[in-house]
Design an enzyme around this catalytic site. Sequence first.
Site, short mmCIF file in Angstrom:
data_model
loop_
_atom_site.label_atom_id
_atom_site.label_comp_id
_atom_site.label_asym_id
_atom_site.label_seq_id
_atom_site.Cartn_x
_atom_site.Cartn_y
_atom_site.Cartn_z
N ASP A 84 -4.20 -6.27 5.11
CA ASP A 84 -5.53 -7.16 5.68
C ASP A 84 -5.35 -8.72 4.94
O ASP A 84 -5.94 -9.54 5.43
CB ASP A 84 -6.67 -6.39 5.35
CG ASP A 84 -7.04 -5.14 6.06
OD1 ASP A 84 -6.67 -5.26 7.51
OD2 ASP A 84 -7.36 -4.27 5.67
N LYS A 120 -12.39 -3.74 18.52
CA LYS A 120 -10.92 -4.19 18.87
C LYS A 120 -10.83 -3.83 20.18
O LYS A 120 -9.48 -4.33 20.73
CB LYS A 120 -9.91 -3.68 17.81
CG LYS A 120 -9.93 -4.16 16.22
CD LYS A 120 -8.84 -3.55 15.55
CE LYS A 120 -9.02 -3.79 13.91
NZ LYS A 120 -7.90 -3.78 13.27
N ASP A 136 -4.79 -9.95 12.85
CA ASP A 136 -4.71 -8.41 13.21
C ASP A 136 -3.73 -8.37 14.33
O ASP A 136 -4.10 -8.83 15.51
CB ASP A 136 -6.27 -8.30 13.43
CG ASP A 136 -6.47 -6.77 13.65
OD1 ASP A 136 -5.72 -6.11 14.17
OD2 ASP A 136 -7.38 -6.15 12.74
N ILE A 137 -2.92 -7.71 14.22
CA ILE A 137 -1.81 -7.37 15.16
C ILE A 137 -2.32 -6.65 16.32
O ILE A 137 -2.13 -6.78 17.51
CB ILE A 137 -0.71 -6.70 14.60
CG1 ILE A 137 -0.04 -7.20 13.61
CG2 ILE A 137 0.51 -6.41 15.90
CD1 ILE A 137 0.90 -6.63 12.79
N PHE A 159 -4.58 3.28 14.62
CA PHE A 159 -4.94 4.05 13.66
C PHE A 159 -6.19 3.58 12.92
O PHE A 159 -6.46 2.27 12.78
CB PHE A 159 -3.91 4.28 12.79
CG PHE A 159 -2.97 5.53 13.36
CD1 PHE A 159 -2.13 5.56 14.68
CD2 PHE A 159 -2.60 6.75 12.58
CE1 PHE A 159 -1.22 6.16 14.91
CE2 PHE A 159 -1.79 7.73 13.37
CZ PHE A 159 -1.19 7.36 14.26
N LYS A 166 9.09 -17.14 -10.55
CA LYS A 166 8.39 -15.98 -10.98
C LYS A 166 7.26 -16.47 -11.85
O LYS A 166 7.40 -17.59 -12.79
CB LYS A 166 9.46 -15.36 -11.90
CG LYS A 166 8.83 -14.09 -12.52
CD LYS A 166 9.79 -13.30 -13.43
CE LYS A 166 9.08 -12.31 -14.06
NZ LYS A 166 9.75 -11.43 -15.20
N ASN A 174 0.70 -1.26 -0.15
CA ASN A 174 -0.07 -0.08 -0.17
C ASN A 174 1.00 1.27 -0.05
O ASN A 174 1.99 1.07 -0.05
CB ASN A 174 -0.94 -0.18 1.29
CG ASN A 174 -0.17 -0.02 2.37
OD1 ASN A 174 0.45 0.64 2.84
ND2 ASN A 174 -0.35 -1.33 3.27
N LYS A 216 -14.07 0.44 15.17
CA LYS A 216 -12.70 -0.09 15.26
C LYS A 216 -12.51 -0.12 16.88
O LYS A 216 -11.72 -1.13 17.40
CB LYS A 216 -11.72 0.40 14.44
CG LYS A 216 -11.73 -0.12 12.98
CD LYS A 216 -10.84 0.60 12.09
CE LYS A 216 -11.01 0.20 10.71
NZ LYS A 216 -10.26 0.72 9.62
#
Length: 401
Positions: free
Chosen positions: A279, A341, A306-307, A323, A289, A210, A337
């Site tokens: 994710d 969480k 999910d850490i 975050f 390859k 990302n 969230k």
Amino acid sequence: MSPLANKRILLGVSGGIAAYKAAELARLLRAEDVGVKVVMTRSATAFVAPLTFQALSGQPVSLELLDAHAEAAMGHIDLARWADRILIAPATADFIAKLRIGIADELLTAVCLAAEAPIVLAPAMNRVMWHNSATQNNVQCLRNRGIKILGPMEGAQACGETGLGRMMEPADICAALAAAFSGGILNGVSVLVTAGPTREAIDPVRYISNRSSGKMGYAVAEAAAEAGAEVTLVSGPVSLSAPDIKAIVKVESAREMYQAVMERVASQAIFIGAAAVADYRPVAAQTKKIKKEAGRPQLILEKTDDILAGVAQLDDGPFTVGFAAETDNLEEYAQRKLQNKALDMIAANWVGRPDGGFDHDENALTVFWPNGQRLLPMAPKRVVAKQLIALIGERFHANKR
Ligand code: PMT
């Protein structure tokens, strides 16, 4: 009263063009009632006359290692014993290299070698010299020995180039010294921060990732250290210089980041998840390859662990701050969230917009916690990170009570 008042700071000036800024630094320190003694290297005197520092500090400037006038000819020992802090500003690449290997060929290097007081460096040099691996290795080695490094900063340089290498502004150096003397809101608190993106391998040459640059997470790690915390940073692949913190652990994938966090989190008081962790990852990375073929290739993905949620669920876990990166419904999704969480706080930011979020130098955050929220308006990430750390410090101490 300023936390700097009545402190004794030995200001060491080494030979770079930023030496002229050290004159302003001496003036600002004196204005805070700091006792300032200045030691200059021989090359520093080519940039600024010792008389300038004498006038600003109200003390004679020391220049020579073998000074027959200094008491018992042991000037370097006396100066080293006198100082509460030794601040070298500017610290040139050459000075940093000498300090690393313990060369004591002139008064300032000898004072540093003889000092038990903490040493603080404000490096200043051309950006290529700063990024050179020799300088980076030297700086990391000095950090490991407990020497604090302030800056350098990004911007226009005397050589005409633009980049990382400018000496931190004198007012900011004074503020950092004041924070160090006053302890800071997270003094001695262990903080684990994640930053940057993760890369999820498709095959040996391709990956899913990302747009995270790591700038926000690195600024958070640095702000926590400035507030006195013992910071460990777990970083995905980024092209940023290592911040001035206790330890940095480099990882690539979400799985590696999960392991690095879980191995260390038990000893931490605060966890801040600023990383943009993937994710999803390909179910199995190919070992060779993948060849281009006709048709539509299929990529089968699976969820990563999910850490953040994993840390928040630990018994006796740390104060946990997440975050939230959102393109719409910022408050609703961030609040969800926070609850789902079971976090202590969440810092929400807009992404995918022309300003703030991924890769920009500026950001704005809306921070939520149970029964409270605060907006940290658009500002450089360094500034927003300081405000966030101040808020985390407040909530962390309030929770303990
Ligand atoms: O790096 P920069 O370019 O400076 O950009 C900063 C930033 C936009 C990346 C940063 O401010 C930010 O928002 N980081 C979190 C990005 C993110 O992954 O948000 P999310 O809403 O998808 O995830 C929510 C939280 O869960 C985050 O704390 C994330 O670290 C955590 N998470 C997500 C997935 C996963 N597998 N493990 C996690 O711990």
